[in-house]
Design a protein around this motif. Structure first.
Motif, PDB file in Angstrom:
ATOM      1  N   SER A   1      96.864-192.718 -44.387  1.00 18.41           N
ATOM      2  CA  SER A   1      96.008-192.457 -42.969  1.00 18.41           C
ATOM      3  C   SER A   1      97.011-192.203 -41.983  1.00 18.41           C
ATOM      4  CB  SER A   1      95.240-193.907 -42.510  1.00 18.41           C
ATOM      5  OG  SER A   1      94.224-194.404 -43.527  1.00 18.41           O
ATOM      6  N   LEU A   2      97.977-191.185 -42.456  1.00 16.13           N
ATOM      7  CA  LEU A   2      98.959-190.581 -41.789  1.00 16.13           C
ATOM      8  C   LEU A   2      98.646-189.993 -40.237  1.00 16.13           C
ATOM      9  CD1 LEU A   2     101.261-189.560 -44.261  1.00 16.13           C
ATOM     10  CD2 LEU A   2     102.033-190.912 -42.575  1.00 16.13           C
ATOM     11  N   LYS A   3      99.306-190.206 -39.290  1.00 15.62           N
ATOM     12  CA  LYS A   3      99.044-189.949 -37.907  1.00 15.62           C
ATOM     13  C   LYS A   3     100.238-189.024 -37.354  1.00 15.62           C
ATOM     14  CE  LYS A   3      96.830-194.482 -36.802  1.00 15.62           C
ATOM     15  NZ  LYS A   3      96.903-195.623 -35.886  1.00 15.62           N
ATOM     16  N   SER A   4      99.922-188.032 -36.210  1.00 14.46           N
ATOM     17  CA  SER A   4     100.944-187.046 -35.802  1.00 14.46           C
ATOM     18  C   SER A   4     101.962-188.093 -35.226  1.00 14.46           C
ATOM     19  CB  SER A   4     100.228-186.537 -34.626  1.00 14.46           C
ATOM     20  OG  SER A   4      99.964-187.129 -33.558  1.00 14.46           O
ATOM     21  N   GLU A   5     101.926-189.147 -34.706  1.00 15.39           N
ATOM     22  CA  GLU A   5     102.936-190.209 -34.270  1.00 15.39           C
ATOM     23  C   GLU A   5     103.842-190.787 -35.186  1.00 15.39           C
ATOM     24  OE1 GLU A   5      99.561-190.534 -33.242  1.00 15.39           O
ATOM     25  OE2 GLU A   5      98.960-192.632 -33.105  1.00 15.39           O
ATOM     26  N   ASP A   6     103.433-190.578 -36.726  1.00 11.96           N
ATOM     27  CA  ASP A   6     104.320-190.997 -37.812  1.00 11.96           C
ATOM     28  C   ASP A   6     105.178-189.870 -38.169  1.00 11.96           C
ATOM     29  OD1 ASP A   6     101.082-192.258 -39.451  1.00 11.96           O
ATOM     30  OD2 ASP A   6     102.849-193.509 -38.519  1.00 11.96           O
ATOM     31  N   THR A   7     105.043-188.803 -37.343  1.00  9.76           N
ATOM     32  CA  THR A   7     106.336-188.001 -37.568  1.00  9.76           C
ATOM     33  C   THR A   7     107.749-188.201 -37.093  1.00  9.76           C
ATOM     34  OG1 THR A   7     104.867-185.765 -37.173  1.00  9.76           O
ATOM     35  CG2 THR A   7     107.263-185.477 -36.927  1.00  9.76           C
TER      36      THR A   7
ATOM     37  N   GLY B   1      98.758-202.174 -42.346  1.00  9.06           N
ATOM     38  CA  GLY B   1      97.340-201.729 -42.736  1.00  9.06           C
ATOM     39  C   GLY B   1      97.462-200.263 -43.308  1.00  9.06           C
ATOM     40  N   ARG B   2      98.386-199.502 -43.133  1.00  7.57           N
ATOM     41  CA  ARG B   2      98.394-198.043 -43.672  1.00  7.57           C
ATOM     42  C   ARG B   2      99.491-198.067 -44.376  1.00  7.57           C
ATOM     43  NH1 ARG B   2      99.470-194.031 -40.227  1.00  7.57           N
ATOM     44  NH2 ARG B   2     100.888-195.584 -38.486  1.00  7.57           N
TER      45      ARG B   2
ATOM     46  N   GLY C   1      95.737-187.806 -41.416  1.00  7.85           N
ATOM     47  CA  GLY C   1      94.568-188.615 -42.459  1.00  7.85           C
ATOM     48  C   GLY C   1      95.169-188.441 -43.828  1.00  7.85           C
ATOM     49  N   GLY C   2      96.122-187.606 -44.178  1.00  5.39           N
ATOM     50  CA  GLY C   2      96.718-187.616 -45.380  1.00  5.39           C
ATOM     51  C   GLY C   2      97.601-188.762 -45.831  1.00  5.39           C
TER      52      GLY C   2
END
Length: 129
Positions: A85-91, A66-67, A15-16
């Motif tokens: 709106s970062l997600k774990s899959e953006d790692t 969108g993010r 979310g950060g």
């Protein structure tokens, strides 16, 4: 030799937000199409956000649309990727890249490339609580 000075990666909670920057060294960024690419562990390199200065188009992969926002400041010879709106899959390890304008058409075509003239060294983004 260093093509870009890349910065802004790190650890962030889901979310950060983070902003990545790439300052071009040794060449003039305004003569290039630009893009951000990422590679997650065990996965292929993915072009996620690109700008073409041939037709002025901007492209985002569905996974970030969108993010994330890609931008450039040619006066500062720098490109940016704002990630919200970062997600774990953006790692992943994130790379900036640039290709001469004459070799690119659209931003989508730029993001489909895997061999570019100029690459950043990569910066790790980890999204985890």
């Amino acid at each position: 030799q260093v093509e870009f000075v890349e910065s802004g990666g790190g650890l962030v909670q889901p979310g950060g937000s983070l902003r990545l920057s790439c300052e071009a060294s040794r060449f003039t960024l305004e003569n290039y199409a630009i893009g951000w690419f990422r590679q997650a562990p065990g996965q292929e390199l993915e072009g996620i956000s690109c700008i073409s200065n041939s037709d002025g188009s901007t492209y985002y992969a569905d996974s970030v649309k969108g993010r994330f926002t890609v931008s450039r400041d040619d006066a500062k010879n720098t490109m940016y990727l704002q990630m919200n709106s970062l997600k774990s899959e953006d790692t992943a390890v994130y790379y900036c890249g640039a290709e001469p304008t004459r070799y690119t058409s659209t931003a989508q075509a730029m993001c489909g490339k895997r061999y570019l003239e100029r690459w950043g060294q990569g910066t790790l983004v980890t999204v985890s609580s």
